[in-house]
Write a protein that holds these residues in place. Structure first.
Motif, PDB file in Angstrom:
ATOM      1  N   PRO A  87      40.874  74.852  33.383  1.00 38.67           N
ATOM      2  CA  PRO A  87      39.655  74.606  34.168  1.00 38.67           C
ATOM      3  C   PRO A  87      39.733  75.263  35.550  1.00 38.67           C
ATOM      4  O   PRO A  87      40.823  75.480  36.084  1.00 38.67           O
ATOM      5  CB  PRO A  87      39.625  73.084  34.289  1.00 38.67           C
TER       6      PRO A  87
ATOM      7  N   ARG B  80      45.710  69.446  34.725  1.00 37.26           N
ATOM      8  CA  ARG B  80      45.554  70.721  34.037  1.00 37.26           C
ATOM      9  C   ARG B  80      46.011  71.871  34.943  1.00 37.26           C
ATOM     10  O   ARG B  80      45.248  72.767  35.289  1.00 37.26           O
ATOM     11  CB  ARG B  80      44.078  70.920  33.642  1.00 37.26           C
TER      12      ARG B  80
ATOM     13  N   LEU C 151      43.328  66.759  39.039  1.00 34.30           N
ATOM     14  CA  LEU C 151      43.238  67.759  37.978  1.00 34.30           C
ATOM     15  C   LEU C 151      44.256  68.886  38.140  1.00 34.30           C
ATOM     16  O   LEU C 151      44.696  69.485  37.146  1.00 34.30           O
ATOM     17  CB  LEU C 151      41.818  68.335  37.944  1.00 34.30           C
TER      18      LEU C 151
ATOM     19  N   CYS D 187      44.161  71.992  39.179  1.00 34.92           N
ATOM     20  CA  CYS D 187      43.827  73.355  38.752  1.00 34.92           C
ATOM     21  C   CYS D 187      43.338  74.181  39.948  1.00 34.92           C
ATOM     22  O   CYS D 187      43.143  73.657  41.038  1.00 34.92           O
ATOM     23  CB  CYS D 187      42.773  73.309  37.654  1.00 34.92           C
TER      24      CYS D 187
ATOM     25  N   CYS E 218      40.148  70.736  27.759  1.00 42.92           N
ATOM     26  CA  CYS E 218      40.240  72.111  28.255  1.00 42.92           C
ATOM     27  C   CYS E 218      41.683  72.424  28.653  1.00 42.92           C
ATOM     28  O   CYS E 218      42.490  71.532  28.907  1.00 42.92           O
ATOM     29  CB  CYS E 218      39.289  72.330  29.435  1.00 42.92           C
TER      30      CYS E 218
ATOM     31  N   ILE F 107      37.726  74.866  39.371  1.00 47.81           N
ATOM     32  CA  ILE F 107      36.768  74.070  40.145  1.00 47.81           C
ATOM     33  C   ILE F 107      36.051  74.958  41.151  1.00 47.81           C
ATOM     34  O   ILE F 107      36.679  75.711  41.900  1.00 47.81           O
ATOM     35  CB  ILE F 107      37.475  72.912  40.876  1.00 47.81           C
TER      36      ILE F 107
ATOM     37  N   LEU G 132      37.335  67.381  30.088  1.00 48.32           N
ATOM     38  CA  LEU G 132      38.430  67.684  31.014  1.00 48.32           C
ATOM     39  C   LEU G 132      39.786  67.577  30.323  1.00 48.32           C
ATOM     40  O   LEU G 132      40.692  68.375  30.571  1.00 48.32           O
ATOM     41  CB  LEU G 132      38.379  66.738  32.222  1.00 48.32           C
ATOM     42  N   ASN G 133      39.936  66.607  29.452  1.00 46.14           N
ATOM     43  CA  ASN G 133      41.219  66.410  28.771  1.00 46.14           C
ATOM     44  C   ASN G 133      41.437  67.381  27.615  1.00 46.14           C
ATOM     45  O   ASN G 133      42.563  67.543  27.146  1.00 46.14           O
ATOM     46  CB  ASN G 133      41.335  64.966  28.285  1.00 46.14           C
TER      47      ASN G 133
ATOM     48  N   ILE H  59      42.709  60.970  33.486  1.00 49.10           N
ATOM     49  CA  ILE H  59      42.485  62.410  33.353  1.00 49.10           C
ATOM     50  C   ILE H  59      43.829  63.118  33.432  1.00 49.10           C
ATOM     51  O   ILE H  59      44.577  62.955  34.406  1.00 49.10           O
ATOM     52  CB  ILE H  59      41.545  62.927  34.447  1.00 49.10           C
TER      53      ILE H  59
ATOM     54  N   ILE I  64      34.165  73.698  36.492  1.00 45.78           N
ATOM     55  CA  ILE I  64      33.745  72.396  37.010  1.00 45.78           C
ATOM     56  C   ILE I  64      33.038  72.668  38.331  1.00 45.78           C
ATOM     57  O   ILE I  64      33.676  72.962  39.349  1.00 45.78           O
ATOM     58  CB  ILE I  64      34.948  71.461  37.203  1.00 45.78           C
TER      59      ILE I  64
ATOM     60  N   VAL J  23      34.974  63.289  30.832  1.00 45.69           N
ATOM     61  CA  VAL J  23      36.428  63.078  30.801  1.00 45.69           C
ATOM     62  C   VAL J  23      37.027  63.692  29.544  1.00 45.69           C
ATOM     63  O   VAL J  23      38.111  64.305  29.588  1.00 45.69           O
ATOM     64  CB  VAL J  23      36.754  61.563  30.888  1.00 45.69           C
TER      65      VAL J  23
ATOM     66  N   LEU K 264      30.814  72.235  33.461  1.00 42.24           N
ATOM     67  CA  LEU K 264      30.636  70.806  33.706  1.00 42.24           C
ATOM     68  C   LEU K 264      29.939  70.701  35.058  1.00 42.24           C
ATOM     69  O   LEU K 264      30.528  71.010  36.097  1.00 42.24           O
ATOM     70  CB  LEU K 264      31.980  70.076  33.727  1.00 42.24           C
TER      71      LEU K 264
END
Length: 531
Positions: free
Chosen positions: A200, A328, A224, A226, A197, A202, A194-195, A325, A268, A191, A290
């Motif tokens: 990101p 992003r 998220l 993204c 970056c 996926i 993630l916070n 989270i 991710i 986490v 990740l």
């Protein structure tokens, strides 16, 4: 009790519905026991490779191991390609093969080869039964291994002398595989990553589908906000019109998604199988990763893991819903999503041209599909087009073989899929090369009374190899062949066959074919060059 009666009871205990195979002398005791089963239907096929492909796709679609059977020697070796294909695609399969009795295996016996050694590099587990009383333990272990993440193919060899022994053992209780979740400190560190970056990206793999974590990964994606891309075998997790969907990656050429991946500061990677595409081929900049999967990350230069969340994907992703989270959202530069859509022919173009191209055919299939449609892609140049262009409505609507990527899976795969989900409309898209490798299984399908649609792309060549050779050498060699009259050939099997001359005729024929619930329909399509 006769040992093969116990073995059949064990298979029934595991919930086996079908066994695909060809019987030979060394498995006739097993066949006789199967003949008295009220729960298992034995399906005689025309080639053992077809049996393995049927078991593979049945396992992938049903979510429980598909089972196939062969005798010793050539019967067992004929299974090999299909077993290797299932194993590299992480499809649960259990194969049973006959063998010479233990008393003669030290000799150069007729048809004897060491099958377990042959299968060791191609299967998740290969084992020779040596004690008939161990049958319940071996079968339970086989199904447990086949289903354990990552799933795969298990091969059990049964020597002839064991097949008619009497035993006193009984099937073992079936228990669910355990589920685990990451440690709290691992989740907290993920986490934090993630916070921190900013951009990101996926990457979704087929493990998400295997572990029934589609809803959870969709919620995580929404959380998220993204960009997201799919491997070939994970297509359909995001809807075509989802704003975060950057479609498919993993191509050898013109992989436009990589331009977005290269702008990321954290990848991710969720449920991704390296067998689809090694990270060093899509993460040349070695962007931090990740890793979220049921197993620890594999070691690979292009996969620099900053954090790992190891555990059941469904359970692991549910934990993120409880964490704060920060979204992003970001958009890769250069209007990348639109460029991908143009390069991959994502959106259908209406220009009045009636020619038959693979892109137009796929767009038609896409328009005609429903929630109950299942598309199976054989291997060939069309597989790449399907991976680029075709957009299923949901996950589990497209079956692509991308591990071993073996031609010939299409027609037997359609049989396995239809038996696993009789209520669904199955469409097999195959090239002429792959189709003729297992065309004889149409007799199997007709005998079973199945219905599905075959779209056969007819160009009398191995197109990918033709293009590769011309690019490297300026000319091609050894890639052309002549085809039979597919209409007459299909009719000889009792299969309804059609030959559209343009896209309008194809659409009308496809609509008719999909409406027929008791017929196999083959559409012979002579491909025309894209204008």
């Amino acid at each position: 009790m006769k040992s093969m009666d116990v073995l059949v009871s064990c298979l029934e205990n595991e919930g086996v519905e079908y066994i695909f195979g060809i019987i030979g002398k060394e498995v006739i005791d097993l066949a006789e026991s199967l003949s008295r089963s009220e729960k298992i239907k034995y399906v005689p096929v025309r080639h053992e490779q077809g049996a393995a492909f049927m078991a593979d796709v049945y396992g992938r679609v049903s979510g429980k191991p598909g089972v196939c059977l062969a005798t010793l020697g050539p019967g067992a070796t004929n299974l090999l390609t299909g077993i290797a294909s299932a194993n590299l695609d992480y499809s649960p399969v259990v194969a049973l093969t006959g063998q010479k009795g233990l008393e003669s295996q030290h000799q150069h016996a007729h048809q004897y080869i060491d099958i377990t050694k042959v299968y060791e590099p191609a299967a998740k587990w290969a084992f020779q039964m040596k004690d008939a009383n161990a049958i319940p333990e071996v079968i339970r272990r086989s199904f447990r291994k086949a289903m354990g993440e990552k799933p795969g193919a298990v091969v059990i060899e049964i020597p002839e002398n064991i097949a008619d022994e009497n035993v006193t053992t009984n099937p073992l209780a079936v228990s669910n595989l355990p589920k685990s979740v990451p440690a709290k400190e691992s989740l907290e560190f993920a986490v934090k990553l993630l916070n921190e970056c900013k951009q990101p990206f996926i990457i979704i793999g087929n493990g998400v589908i295997r572990q029934n974590a589609v809803n959870e990964v969709q919620a995580f994606i929404q959380q998220l906000a993204c960009p997201v891309t799919h491997s070939f075998m994970a297509k359909g997790i995001l809807a075509k019109d989802h704003p975060q969907n950057y479609y498919t990656f993993g191509f050898n050429e013109k992989d436009y998604v990589l331009r977005g991946i290269e702008e990321s500061d954290l990848l991710i990677v969720i449920g991704f199988d390296f067998v689809e595409k090694l990270p060093s081929e899509w993460n040349q900049k070695k962007i931090p990763v990740l890793h979220i999967d049921n197993l620890p990350a594999e070691v690979e230069e292009g996969y620099p893991v900053n954090a790992e969340l190891v555990g059941n994907l469904k359970e692991t992703l549910q934990l993120f819903a409880l964490e704060e989270i920060l979204p992003r959202p970001w958009v890769p530069s250069g209007d990348l999503k639109r460029r991908i859509e143009a390069a991959y022919s994502i959106n259908e173009k209406k220009n009045g041209d009636s020619s038959l191209t693979i892109e137009k055919i796929l767009h038609a299939v896409e328009r005609f599909q429903t929630d109950q449609t299942l598309v199976i892609s054989d291997v060939g140049s069309h597989k790449v087009s399907i991976a680029r262009t075709f957009q299923p409505m949901h996950a589990k609507q497209l079956i692509i073989s991308n591990g071993l990527a073996s031609m010939g899976i299409g027609i037997p795969g359609a049989i396995g899929a239809k038996l696993a989900t009789p209520e669904r409309t199955v469409i097999c898209i195959t090239g002429d090369g792959g189709a003729l490798m297992n065309f004889a299984e149409l007799e199997t399908a007709k005998r079973l009374g199945l219905s599905f649609v075959i779209i056969l792309l007819n160009d009398s060549m191995l197109k990918i190899e033709d293009e590769m050779m011309k690019k490297k050498f300026g000319e091609s060699f050894g890639i052309s062949f002549t085809n039979p009259d597919f209409i007459s050939l299909a009719n000889s099997f009792g299969v309804k066959a059609m030959m559209p001359n343009n896209i309008e005729e194809f659409e009308a024929m496809l609509s008719e074919a999909m409406s027929l619930t008791k017929e196999i329909v083959l559409m012979d399509i002579v491909l025309q060059q894209k204008l």
